[in-house]
Design a protein around this motif. Structure first.
Motif, PDB file in Angstrom:
ATOM      1  N   UNK A 277      99.885  41.675  61.654  1.00  0.00           N
ATOM      2  CA  UNK A 277     101.207  41.843  61.815  1.00  0.00           C
ATOM      3  C   UNK A 277     101.648  40.669  63.171  1.00  0.00           C
ATOM      4  N   UNK A 278     102.403  39.651  62.494  1.00  0.00           N
ATOM      5  CA  UNK A 278     102.925  38.617  63.360  1.00  0.00           C
ATOM      6  C   UNK A 278     103.757  39.216  64.640  1.00  0.00           C
ATOM      7  N   UNK A 279     104.500  40.231  64.259  1.00  0.00           N
ATOM      8  CA  UNK A 279     105.618  40.682  65.136  1.00  0.00           C
ATOM      9  C   UNK A 279     104.645  41.200  66.544  1.00  0.00           C
ATOM     10  N   UNK A 280     103.615  42.127  66.028  1.00  0.00           N
ATOM     11  CA  UNK A 280     102.834  42.610  67.017  1.00  0.00           C
ATOM     12  C   UNK A 280     102.031  41.942  67.853  1.00  0.00           C
ATOM     13  N   UNK A 281     101.703  40.697  67.224  1.00  0.00           N
ATOM     14  CA  UNK A 281     100.757  39.578  67.906  1.00  0.00           C
ATOM     15  C   UNK A 281     101.950  38.851  68.907  1.00  0.00           C
ATOM     16  N   UNK A 282     103.024  38.678  68.642  1.00  0.00           N
ATOM     17  CA  UNK A 282     104.022  37.943  69.463  1.00  0.00           C
ATOM     18  C   UNK A 282     104.201  38.917  70.600  1.00  0.00           C
ATOM     19  N   UNK A 283     104.282  40.120  70.363  1.00  0.00           N
ATOM     20  CA  UNK A 283     104.657  41.161  71.677  1.00  0.00           C
ATOM     21  C   UNK A 283     103.716  41.094  72.449  1.00  0.00           C
ATOM     22  N   UNK A 284     102.342  41.202  71.997  1.00  0.00           N
ATOM     23  CA  UNK A 284     101.210  41.250  73.023  1.00  0.00           C
ATOM     24  C   UNK A 284     101.014  39.874  73.701  1.00  0.00           C
ATOM     25  N   UNK A 285     101.369  38.629  72.991  1.00  0.00           N
ATOM     26  CA  UNK A 285     101.120  37.507  73.624  1.00  0.00           C
ATOM     27  C   UNK A 285     102.195  37.200  74.774  1.00  0.00           C
ATOM     28  N   UNK A 286     103.386  38.082  74.597  1.00  0.00           N
ATOM     29  CA  UNK A 286     104.733  37.993  75.338  1.00  0.00           C
ATOM     30  C   UNK A 286     104.127  38.867  76.569  1.00  0.00           C
ATOM     31  N   UNK A 287     103.384  39.750  76.453  1.00  0.00           N
ATOM     32  CA  UNK A 287     102.927  40.555  77.577  1.00  0.00           C
ATOM     33  C   UNK A 287     101.953  39.912  78.398  1.00  0.00           C
ATOM     34  N   UNK A 288     101.080  39.366  77.692  1.00  0.00           N
ATOM     35  CA  UNK A 288      99.903  38.730  78.300  1.00  0.00           C
ATOM     36  C   UNK A 288     100.448  37.675  79.136  1.00  0.00           C
ATOM     37  N   UNK A 289     101.140  36.805  78.529  1.00  0.00           N
ATOM     38  CA  UNK A 289     101.499  35.416  79.082  1.00  0.00           C
ATOM     39  C   UNK A 289     102.508  35.583  80.181  1.00  0.00           C
ATOM     40  N   UNK A 290     103.320  36.689  80.190  1.00  0.00           N
ATOM     41  CA  UNK A 290     104.522  36.825  81.035  1.00  0.00           C
ATOM     42  C   UNK A 290     104.294  38.183  82.262  1.00  0.00           C
ATOM     43  N   UNK A 291     104.381  39.129  81.660  1.00  0.00           N
ATOM     44  CA  UNK A 291     104.518  40.424  82.409  1.00  0.00           C
ATOM     45  C   UNK A 291     102.996  40.431  83.055  1.00  0.00           C
ATOM     46  N   UNK A 292     101.994  40.378  82.528  1.00  0.00           N
ATOM     47  CA  UNK A 292     100.790  40.556  83.372  1.00  0.00           C
ATOM     48  C   UNK A 292     100.472  39.625  84.575  1.00  0.00           C
ATOM     49  N   UNK A 293     101.165  38.434  84.233  1.00  0.00           N
ATOM     50  CA  UNK A 293     100.682  37.305  85.446  1.00  0.00           C
ATOM     51  C   UNK A 293     101.758  37.758  86.579  1.00  0.00           C
ATOM     52  N   UNK A 294     103.204  38.042  86.285  1.00  0.00           N
ATOM     53  CA  UNK A 294     104.202  38.320  87.148  1.00  0.00           C
ATOM     54  C   UNK A 294     103.620  39.796  87.915  1.00  0.00           C
ATOM     55  N   UNK A 295     102.880  40.409  87.180  1.00  0.00           N
ATOM     56  CA  UNK A 295     102.579  41.725  88.258  1.00  0.00           C
ATOM     57  C   UNK A 295     101.445  41.320  89.072  1.00  0.00           C
ATOM     58  N   UNK A 296     100.786  40.055  89.338  1.00  0.00           N
ATOM     59  CA  UNK A 296      99.879  39.777  90.060  1.00  0.00           C
ATOM     60  C   UNK A 296      98.464  39.748  89.404  1.00  0.00           C
ATOM     61  N   UNK A 297      98.262  39.883  88.117  1.00  0.00           N
ATOM     62  CA  UNK A 297      96.966  39.823  87.472  1.00  0.00           C
ATOM     63  C   UNK A 297      96.922  38.465  86.522  1.00  0.00           C
ATOM     64  N   UNK A 298      96.730  37.497  87.436  1.00  0.00           N
ATOM     65  CA  UNK A 298      96.711  36.254  86.751  1.00  0.00           C
ATOM     66  C   UNK A 298      95.128  35.868  86.286  1.00  0.00           C
ATOM     67  N   UNK A 299      94.304  36.351  86.738  1.00  0.00           N
ATOM     68  CA  UNK A 299      92.857  35.986  86.320  1.00  0.00           C
ATOM     69  C   UNK A 299      92.667  37.114  85.276  1.00  0.00           C
TER      70      UNK A 299
END
Length: 545
Positions: A135-157
């Motif tokens: 599912x390309x849509x599922x993968x894009x959603x996961x990538x967005x979560x990893x590249x943006x939300x997680x970093x912004x929450x202070x979990x860069x590593x």
């Protein structure tokens, strides 16, 4: 008695023996049982099973992540939710916010919950990336979560670790699975007789930076019924108009080629057949077993990456190939030698824990047409005794008890009998309910009834997901996949993989088994046009009698 499950509300609990039930509004929402001193979830609502993935049960590192539970949930989640819904729920759980009056609770548990969510996502990527690849849509959603939300929450590593895991899995998917198995075949070479080692668990992100470090040994991250398979091996009479033509063409090719059974030693042929089925079996993932289309009989020929279909097709062809190889032997003396060698090949496969190929070859030898050969009478008693021993593993009495008892004792590397694997898998999937049965009539003295079945618990609520079913299924999958954790000691003798699509020589020098590999595979593929023809083998046998 009160029990906190998600921090938002208190739940009433009640016990019955080793069973603990958590209820809301008078109905059970989560049922656990004490097994070997540890509470295990056996049933629950979809919501409660999900929360259990990343709950507030403990801040102690050893209890922080229940990987058995997480892996079981991820492996089977398609049975009670969708991948898209699961991902959205994980993202929402990661972004959990404090409600009025919950500041103290929130400060205590927020980071723990977020770390657990990230570990669940990590496990999902590593053990079942096929969900995202499909599912390309599922993968894009996961990538967005990893590249943006997680970093912004202070979990860069942690975001970097997840990004690297995604890149690795995406790179793997650019190649066929069998090409990766071929490339890594030498790294698996072992003695063939040792106990499979444990595979280290994926480390838990930066949990160790907030608590003291901890590591555990973990298992490796992660096949129609027998009767339908047997019927496909020896198909009933069918109206094939070109039957005689196909049989004639196949016979012509075989008779014009040197007799394979006279060209090579039984040990060489057995080694090659074992490695061919071992590597094909190793290509099958838990996702293929649980979410594939193998139940559809027409799926046998569809796609080079349908490895269950590939192995099923190959088994059917091997059974047919046995008769063809005997047919090319022109004299009684040659056929006697051929029969003895086929028996020896099946025996050697069995000695190497290759039950699948051994039993498939034995099925070919026990076919009605082959049994009509007069040459059986000329076999020495030793070979007849060995053949009768091989036949015992095909005995279907007591649910194939002879085979099961023998296979339960083997160590990796090993190849189970694929038809029975598929039969057992069908039982796990269809023979146990996905939801717990309706509650029995109310009884004043009993609220919970625990059934004797390992995979069923009756509770005081309807429509609880029968998680015990999926735990049993996960254990079955883990045992199944562990059989390929080590390679055969003779794997280094084969450099050419003609049984795989598009795999060529890695170097110009041929290894010990490469010559036999080319010839054997050519002969097996020689029956591709006639193995479905029920009249082919009888005609071949009648011609030489």
């Amino acid at each position: 008695m009160e029990h906190v499950i998600d921090g938002r509300a208190c739940k009433k609990t009640h016990r019955e023996g080793n069973t603990l039930c958590i209820s809301e509004n008078g109905k059970d929402v989560l049922v656990m049982e004490m097994v070997n001193g540890k509470l295990q979830v056996v049933a629950g609502t979809n919501e409660k099973l999900f929360i259990k993935l990343a709950d507030e049960a403990s801040q102690v590192i050893i209890d922080l992540i229940d990987l058995d539970y997480v892996d079981t949930y991820l492996m089977n989640h398609a049975c009670f939710t969708t991948s898209a819904e699961l991902l959205e729920n994980l993202i929402a759980r990661f972004h959990i916010e404090a409600l009025a009056g919950e500041t103290e609770y929130f400060d205590k548990w927020q980071r723990c919950i977020q770390l657990k969510v990230l570990n669940v996502v990590s496990r999902w990527i590593k053990i079942q990336y096929q969900d995202f690849n499909n599912s390309r849509q599922l993968l894009r959603r996961l990538e967005s979560f990893v590249n943006n939300s997680i970093k912004q929450a202070g979990f860069s590593a942690e975001a970097k670790t997840l990004r690297e895991a995604l890149d690795i899995e995406m790179a793997k998917c650019t190649r066929s699975r069998h090409s990766l198995v071929a490339l890594t075949s030498y790294s698996l070479v072992g003695s063939g007789q040792t106990t499979p080692p444990s595979t280290p668990c994926l480390s838990s992100f930066s949990i160790a930076s907030h608590h003291q470090s901890h590591s555990q040994s973990r298992r490796p991250s992660l096949a129609p019924s027998l009767l339908s398979f047997v019927s496909s091996v020896t198909p009933p009479d069918s109206p094939i108009s070109s039957s005689q033509q196909l049989q004639s063409q196949s016979q012509s090719q075989s008779y014009n080629a040197p007799p394979l059974l006279l060209l090579y030693e039984a040990k060489e042929i057995a080694k090659y057949l074992t490695l061919a089925d071992f590597y094909t079996f190793k290509c099958i993932t838990a996702h293929d077993y649980l979410n594939g289309q193998w139940k559809n009989q027409s799926a046998e020929h569809k796609g080079p990456r349908n490895y269950i279909g590939t192995m099923t097709r190959r088994a059917n062809m091997l059974t047919h190939w046995v008769a063809h190889e005997l047919c090319v032997l022109k004299t009684p003396k040659q056929r006697k030698t051929g029969l003895r060698k086929m028996i020896e090949i099946a025996k050697l496969c069995l000695e190497w824990n290759n039950f699948h190929t051994s039993m498939i070859l034995t099925m070919g030898l026990t076919s009605r047409a082959v049994q009509k050969l007069d040459d059986w009478q000329a076999l020495p008693s030793r070979d007849t005794h060995v053949f009768h021993g091989l036949q015992k593993y095909l005995d279907v009495s007591s649910n194939m008890a002879t085979y099961r008892q023998a296979f339960n004792k083997v160590k990796s590397p090993a190849i189970p009998f694929l038809p029975l694997v598929l039969k057992d898998l069908t039982f796990f999937l269809d023979g146990n309910p996905t939801h717990t049965p309706p509650p029995p009539p109310p009884q004043p003295s009993q609220q919970v009834v625990v059934m004797q079945s390992e995979t069923m618990t009756t509770c005081s609520s309807e429509n609880l997901i029968n998680f015990a079913k999926f735990q049993s299924l996960a254990r079955f999958m883990n045992r199944l996949l562990s059989h390929t954790s080590e390679n055969y000691s003779f794997a280094g003798e084969l450099e050419h993989f003609p049984f795989f699509f598009g795999i060529k020589f890695y170097d110009e020098e041929k290894h010990a088994l490469d010559g036999v590999a080319e010839v054997v595979e050519q002969r097996i593929e020689g029956v591709a046009d006639c193995y479905h023809d029920s009249q082919c083998v009888p005609c071949c046998i009648d011609k030489i009698k």
